[in-house]
Scaffold this active site. Sequence first.
Site, PDB file in Angstrom:
ATOM      1  CE  LYS A  76      -1.203  -1.597  -7.449  1.00  0.00           C
ATOM      2  NZ  LYS A  76      -2.047  -2.531  -6.652  1.00  0.00           N
ATOM      3  CB  SER A 150       0.615  -4.475  -4.728  1.00  0.00           C
ATOM      4  OG  SER A 150      -0.676  -4.466  -5.284  1.00  0.00           O
ATOM      5  CB  SER A 174      -3.224  -4.630  -3.373  1.00  0.00           C
ATOM      6  OG  SER A 174      -2.512  -5.835  -3.423  1.00  0.00           O
TER       7      SER A 174
END
Length: 480
Positions: A76, A150, A174
């Site tokens: 990420k 996210s 997330s």
Amino acid sequence: MLWAGRSAIEIATAVRHGDVTPVTVVEEHLDVIAARDPRVGAFRLVRERVLEEARALERRPDLERLPLAGVPVAVKDNLAVAGESTRLGSAATSPDPAAEDHETVARLRAAGALVVGLTNLPELGLVAFGDSAYGTVRNPWKPDRTAGGSSSGSAAAVAAGMVPIALGNDGMGSLRIPAACCGVLGFKPGPGVVPRPEDDWGGLTENGPMARTVPDLALALSVLAGDPTLAEAWRGGRRVEAQPPPLRSVWAGDDEVWEPAPPQDGPEPFDLRVAYAPQPLPFGLTVDREFQAAVRAAAETLRVAGHTVVEHGRRLPAWLGPSTIAVWLGRAAISARGLDRRRLERRTRGLARAGRVLGRLGLDGVRGRDRWSAYGADQWFGDADVLLMPSLAAPPPPADRWGERGFLRNAVANVRYSPAAGPWNMSGWPAMSVPVATHSTGLPIGVQLVAPPGGEPLLLGLAAQLQAANPPLSPPGLSS
């Protein structure tokens, strides 16, 4: 495409045994990314230098002893990867390359993993959508729907077969929200298990893995945690000492060779008290009927597996929702602090503004968080070992450009479809999402498993039993 789509354990075993080289594995995965990512948008950056790193890995004298030897992973884009910029989904962040890896990335590399790219996320990781200045992450199952957030790109990359393992983090769901949206596994450990991100949202956020199979997930978690006893915990819901002890450079064990046992045999029976809550949300918030049915079906699967299963009929307290929202908005205000407002998205500016207003009014949610983490979660949880509940309340919203919309539309959409994850960040308890069914829309359905502190092995064990009854599926047109 012989190796793309294989599990991390299969790839690492083959690399250790000399059946395939890391370069071949990486080249095949890069080909898959090139073919599939234009449709999905999972990656902000695909790293060209990974081939050079794969060649260097081939020369490592300890290659045949690395648990993730040659396994492609995605990271990420809010975790530092040396030599690459860390943009956090924002045009307002620095383009300067990171000087060194985040500790979680360093642990993956030490175990033999190869970072193929950085995955997209919404600006500053603030929402459960996948759009940002770098594009929109689309759900591999239905490209007109969001991949969640996210850890949007990480979930989509795993679901689309572009990598077997991805690294993300979870501050208000997330990892679990995009995992549920995309039909993969997402694991949020409890505090102190895995090194946290640099900005851990005041202790709300934990780093964790995403994968398609539970053995892969457990192996990745064990490497991230520096705890080899978690690698086989999926078999019986308990930590298992590796025999022989694992390699020192990876887990601080001995220099003997340790290889994970092949995962072909299923999880072992064990007995827990599992409470299931098809509709745990406070009054005023609804859960899709098919999602509720999936929770009941998963509970029956676990009952058949030998667990004591009871229904949890109580709803989450009404005060917890407003407290969770207030904490979320407060973190948005802090995350945006110091960045050029002119380069921030409208959504981010609105969320941050709301957080500042609540803070000035003394409505920051801190008292509610303290109340929930100190005793509220334990009282509501009851005497169960593990809680089973929905991961989402509704199917994923459209994959629109939500960043161009204001505070209210984003906040309402987030709360309506993904309100079930945040309470377990507020408490700090381990939780994960497990895909178990398919919705009438064609999208996957995930259920959430939650355990008290230290319950990571229990979650892995139950997830393995659920996956044995519901084998992982690939999105249409994206099977290897």
